[in-house]
Structures are given as structure tokens and as C-alpha cells.
Design an enzyme around this catalytic site. Structure first.
Site, PDB file in Angstrom:
ATOM      1  N   SER A 296       0.837  -0.984  -0.121  1.00  0.00           N
ATOM      2  CA  SER A 296       0.019   0.048  -0.073  1.00  0.00           C
ATOM      3  C   SER A 296       0.779   1.271   0.042  1.00  0.00           C
ATOM      4  O   SER A 296       1.719   1.427  -0.939  1.00  0.00           O
ATOM      5  CB  SER A 296      -1.024  -0.303   1.333  1.00  0.00           C
TER       6      SER A 296
ATOM      7  N   ASP B 202      -8.487  -4.051  -6.761  1.00  0.00           N
ATOM      8  CA  ASP B 202      -7.995  -3.415  -5.366  1.00  0.00           C
ATOM      9  C   ASP B 202      -8.618  -2.029  -5.286  1.00  0.00           C
ATOM     10  O   ASP B 202      -8.468  -1.152  -6.194  1.00  0.00           O
ATOM     11  CB  ASP B 202      -6.654  -3.344  -5.554  1.00  0.00           C
TER      12      ASP B 202
ATOM     13  N   HIS C 192      -6.651  -6.230  -0.788  1.00  0.00           N
ATOM     14  CA  HIS C 192      -5.576  -5.025  -0.729  1.00  0.00           C
ATOM     15  C   HIS C 192      -4.088  -5.582  -0.208  1.00  0.00           C
ATOM     16  O   HIS C 192      -4.160  -5.680   1.177  1.00  0.00           O
ATOM     17  CB  HIS C 192      -6.057  -3.972  -0.098  1.00  0.00           C
TER      18      HIS C 192
END
Length: 540
Positions: A233, A456, A485
Site C-alpha cells: 500500500s 483493489d 488489498h
């Protein structure tokens, strides 16, 4: 982060020019003084190393994990000035081949992980080596986690009293009234003031560029001439900054669930694109629940499941469950289904039970947990400081209101909640930077690996494509028709095969590759009893 279909449906999304950045902070030109300061700090850390020992009780880690600290400058332009301590955790390589107990696996040094956020702590990451998907990597690498500056005991940042942070119950209007907007604007201004009052001049030093510099000091302290890194991320943006700033210090890098590094996307436009993408993932969950109407009785179409959710929200607005779960807590709990499909059965079961008269599962899953308030407040403070410091944001409320009102017409689920999460950046008291132009040329860094799930929501797929364009030699592996994710070391053996081949042997596909999606979760009633690989890597 961009979701073209939703933007097209809304028409052209007009974004007003953002406020100008301070003079002297041109994109793509990091400070020379800071680069020199990083070299000084890294040399010092390399000489000192890290004295790993028993972890403090506050870390709540088992004895197999060893902890230490590394000193970094608060301000890299003044490397001999004030120092702060970053906490580090490590489990040494096992050197045991999980498929052949008689074979000793040679070590490959440290594998450093950042879980994202910004504001996430990686201190628990070394525990992941006990999971089957990670044992081959744990055999070859010392697994290293750390808490970035501001997080946990690493120069702890706080913007308000944790006792007041987890307010409950709260509302979550998808089309807020003018009165509600004024209330949230006042809260955003107060939060920004609180950050300034509590942190003082230190506040301006919580940035992604400083996080990248800290990472280079950590590399040196671990005794590594080149860094092997996995970022998830926001950790992918951190890794991309690192590759741009310190290309000769890169060994291998994995970017898992890549956020869009384009300077124009950091961070206001990224949040607009994220809100748009969540609508698609919210639709995925509702279609799944509809296919299992025989289990959950929420409706046999996505529209009927939405009506069940809205019915629950209306009831909670009138009478919060357990006195603490209102529409705001419901929305936050169901936001997680957009991140991880392993939440789908548990959230569906809780919603079903609530509508049938049993609020306990919903209270358990959505209710505030006072014991985690301090950690949650700290994570949010770091998230806010880094994102607000990193880039220009609109300072005119009318810009936010116009852009998000338009977007909420087609993507109502997450849009306004995302606004309230970030609105303090409109009133931020610290200087803003211009984002670095992330980019590496041919041969500047070794080939890197990008992993992305096609649906995502938190890191829309366009971000992975943009990162691949900007990092020369990067190879993208896509999990098709999936939306988890963060997919490294998760339930997809195809993805894990590429991950292991790269980190263990340096092998990558020639150009790009794709994997079929991992299976959708089976409907079930009970919550999982053990942590999965995703749980241990989960960003804020």
C-alpha cells in the site's frame, strides 16, 4: 488512484488547481543538505549497528522476536542535531528448507517490510515467517519489521486525547446536509490545531521523504550495503521514493498493492480515485452476499443487499446497537469488505443477525474498542501528518465540496467518509512539500516486482500501471478479477510463486504476468480463530 468507469458516469470531474507549494521545493529536486545528512546518519548507524535483545512488554511480541532501536535525525538537514529512535524487530533466518529438513538454506540478509498507512507499524511482521506461505522466505532472510517515525515508540505522534478519538455512536450520511458539513469542517480545523499544539515545530518533519531517508539509515544499521524491501500500500510509495533517492542502494524491491506515485495524484486526487474505486468493490461484496441469500437472507440481488444495509443504518441512527454502534460504526466496519474479502462472511453474518434481532455480532465487529484507542489515534495522527505535509491540498472548502458532491452521486459509499478523514489537510499549519517526481532510468536500479489485484479499491489498478511506467525494468504481476488489498504471501499460489522466485532467485517474468483470482470466500458463520498472512501484513 483512478476508476475510469465511475468518473465517466459522473461526467468530467473538474478539479481546481491546488494551492502552490513553498518556494524552493520544486518537484524532483530533493534537498542537497538532506541527502548529505542521510549519508552522515547512515554511516553512523552502520558503525553502531543495532543491539537486538528482548522486546519491551509494550510491544506484545513473543520471545522469538528480538527488538532494538536505530537513531535517525529528526531533521536530515541537521544530521548532528536532535536524534529520534526508531524501534526495529527481527527474527533471524531459519536456514531450514521447509521441503527438505536436511538442506541448509544459505542466508540472503535482511528483508525489511513496511505495511503502509502511512501510520502502520511493521513490528509484528517477523511473525509471518511461521505461516506456510512465508517459510521459504523465512529460511533465507532475516525478517525485519519496524515502526516508522511517529508510530508507536518511534517518536510517538499524537494529535488529540485518545480517550476522545473513538467517538461513538456517529452518523455517516452519504449526502450530508450543510449543517453537518459545517460541523465536520469545525472538527477538521480543531484536529489540525491539535496536531500543531502537541507536536510543535516537529510536525513538519513527518514526511514520506524523511521516511525514505530513515529507511536508508535502517539499511545501514542492519549491515546491508543494498536493501531488500517489501512495501504494501503506502509502503509502495515509500519504496518508490527510496528507489528514486538511493538507486544504488537497491537490491530487490517488491511493491504490493501499489498506490499511484504520479506527483499530481499525491494525495488529494488519490483519495478521490480511491473513493470511486470503493464503489465497485462494495458492489462486489453485495453481489457475493446476494449469491448466498440462502445463508444470510439479505436479498438475492445486489440492490436488495444494499437496501438491507440501508435499513440497518436507519435503525442504528434511531437506536445505536449496544449504545455505541451507529451508522458511522456500521460504515467503518463494512469499509473493510472493500479491502479484504476474508471479511465478507463475518460482516454479512453480523448484518443478517442484526436485522433478525440479534445485535451482538455487529456490536462485536463494529463497536469501538477502548483498549486500542491510543494505537488508533497514533496511527491516524501519523497518517494525517505525512499526507498533509507531503503535498499541496486544496485550501478552499468549495473545491472539496464540489468535487466530492459530484463523485458521491455515483460513488456514495466511501466518498464523504474519505473527505472527513483527510479534511484537516485543508487547514494544515505546517509547510507543504511538492511531491518528488518518482522515476528511475534504465539500469539505475535492479529489476523490481509490482504485485496488484485488478479490483483493489484502496490502491486502484491504475497506480500499479503508473508505477511500472516510472520504474525502469519493473515487472507487473496482476491477480485478475480480484480485489484484496495486498496479495504477497496470501492465498494465491500463483502470486506467491512469482514472489518467491524473485526474492529467492532474482527471477522475474520477461514483461508482465497474470494470475487467476484466488477463490471467493465460502459463506460461514464463525469468525476466523487464527491470523492469516493478510492479517499480519494489513496496513492501517
Amino acid at each position: 488512484m483512478r476508476a475510469p468507469a465511475l468518473y465517466s458516469a459522473a461526467g468530467t470531474l473538474l478539479l481546481t488547481t491546488l494551492t502552490a507549494a513553498p518556494a524552493g521545493s520544486a518537484p524532483g529536486v530533493p534537498g542537497v543538505a538532506e541527502l548529505r545528512g542521510t549519508a552522515v546518519a547512515a554511516a553512523r548507524a552502520g558503525a553502531r549497528g543495532i543491539d537486538f535483545g528482548a522486546c519491551p512488554a509494550t510491544e506484545d511480541l513473543p520471545g522469538t522476536v528480538r527488538c532494538g532501536t536505530v537513531s535517525v535525525p529528526l531533521d536530515y538537514a541537521r544530521p548532528d542535531g536532535r536524534q529520534i529512535e526508531l524501534t526495529v524487530s527481527r527474527v533471524p533466518a531459519t536456514h531450514k528448507d521447509p521441503n527438505n529438513s536436511k538442506r541448509r538454506v544459505p542466508g540472503q540478509g535482511s528483508l525489511v517490510f513496511n505495511p503502509g498507512g502511512p501510520g502502520g507499524s511493521g513490528m509484528y511482521f517477523p511473525l509471518i515467517g511461521a505461516l506456510p506461505e512465508w517459510k521459504r522466505l523465512a529460511a533465507a532472510y532475516d525478517l525485519v519489521g519496524y515502526a516508522p517515525r511517529g508510530v508507536g515508540r518511534s517518536a510517538h505522534l499524537s494529535c488529540e486525547d485518545p480517550k476522545t478519538f473513538l467517538k461513538a455512536p456517529t452518523q455517516a450520511p452519504t449526502h450530508p446536509s450543510e449543517a453537518y458539513k459545517k460541523e465536520r469542517i469545525a472538527q477538521a480545523k480543531a484536529y489540525a490545531r491539535g496536531c500543531a499544539q502537541r507536536a510543535g515545530d516537529d510536525l513538519r518533519h513527518y514526511t514520506s521523504l524523511n521516511n525514505a531517508r530513515d529507511l536508508d539509515v535502517l539499511r545501514a544499521a542492519l549491515g546491508e550495503s543494498r536493501l531488500t524491501f517489501v512495501g504494501a500500500s503506502y509502503g509502495t510509495y515509500l519504496g518508490a521514493l527510496y528507489a528514486t533517492l538511493f538507486p544504488s542502494h537497491v537490491r530487490r524491491m517488491v511493491f504490493d498493492a501499489a498506490v499511484n506515485p504520479h506527483p499530481d495524484q499525491v494525495w488529494y486526487r488519490s483519495n478521490l480515485a480511491q473513493s470511486a474505486a470503493f464503489e465497485g468493490r462494495w458492489q462486489d461484496f453485495r453481489e457475493w452476499a446476494a449469491r448466498h441469500d440462502d445463508v444470510y437472507s439479505l436479498g438475492d440481488t445486489a440492490g436488495e443487499v444494499l437496501r438491507s444495509y440501508e435499513k440497518a443504518a436507519a435503525r442504528l441512527a434511531a437506536k445505536p446497537a449496544g449504545g455505541t454502534v451507529g451508522p458511522g460504526q456500521l460504515q467503518e466496519a463494512f469499509l473493510s469488505v472493500g479491502y479484504y474479502d476474508d471479511y465478507w462472511p463475518h460482516r454479512a453474518q453480523a448484518l443478517s443477525a442484526y436485522l433478525k434481532g440479534d445485535p451482538e455480532p455487529l456490536v462485536e465487529q463494529a463497536g469501538p474498542h477502548p483498549e486500542t484507542a491510543a494505537e488508533a489515534e497514533n496511527a491516524h495522527a501519523v497518517y494525517t501528518a505525512v499526507e498533509c505535509n507531503d503535498a499541496p491540498w486544496p485550501t478552499d472548502w468549495q473545491v472539496w465540496d464540489r468535487d466530492n458532491t459530484r463523485l458521491a452521486r455515483v460513488a456514495p459509499f466511501e466518498t464523504w467518509d474519505n473527505v472527513w478523514t483527510n479534511l484537516s489537510c485543508a487547514y494544515w499549519p505546517a509547510p507543504r512539500q511538492r511531491p518528488l517526481d518518482v522515476r528511475t532510468g534504465p539500469g539505475e536500479v535492479p529489476a523490481t516486482l509490482i504485485l496488484a489485484a485488478e479490483r483493489d479499491a484502496a490502491a486502484p489498478y491504475e497506480g500499479a500501471l503508473e508505477l511500472r511506467r516510472r520504474l525502469s525494468g519493473a515487472v507487473l504481476v496482476t491477480e485478475r478479477d480480484a480485489g484484496t488489498h495486498g496479495i504477497a504471501g496470501g492465498p494465491n499460489p500463483c502470486v506467491n510463486g512469482y514472489l518467491d522466485a524473485y526474492l529467492l532467485e532474482g527471477r522475474l517474468p520477461v514483461r508482465r504476468a497474470a494470475c487467476a483470482p484466488h477463490p471467493e470466500p465460502e459463506p460461514r458463520q464463525a469468525s476466523p480463530a487464527t491470523k492469516s498472512a493478510t492479517d499480519l501484513r494489513r496496513p492501517v
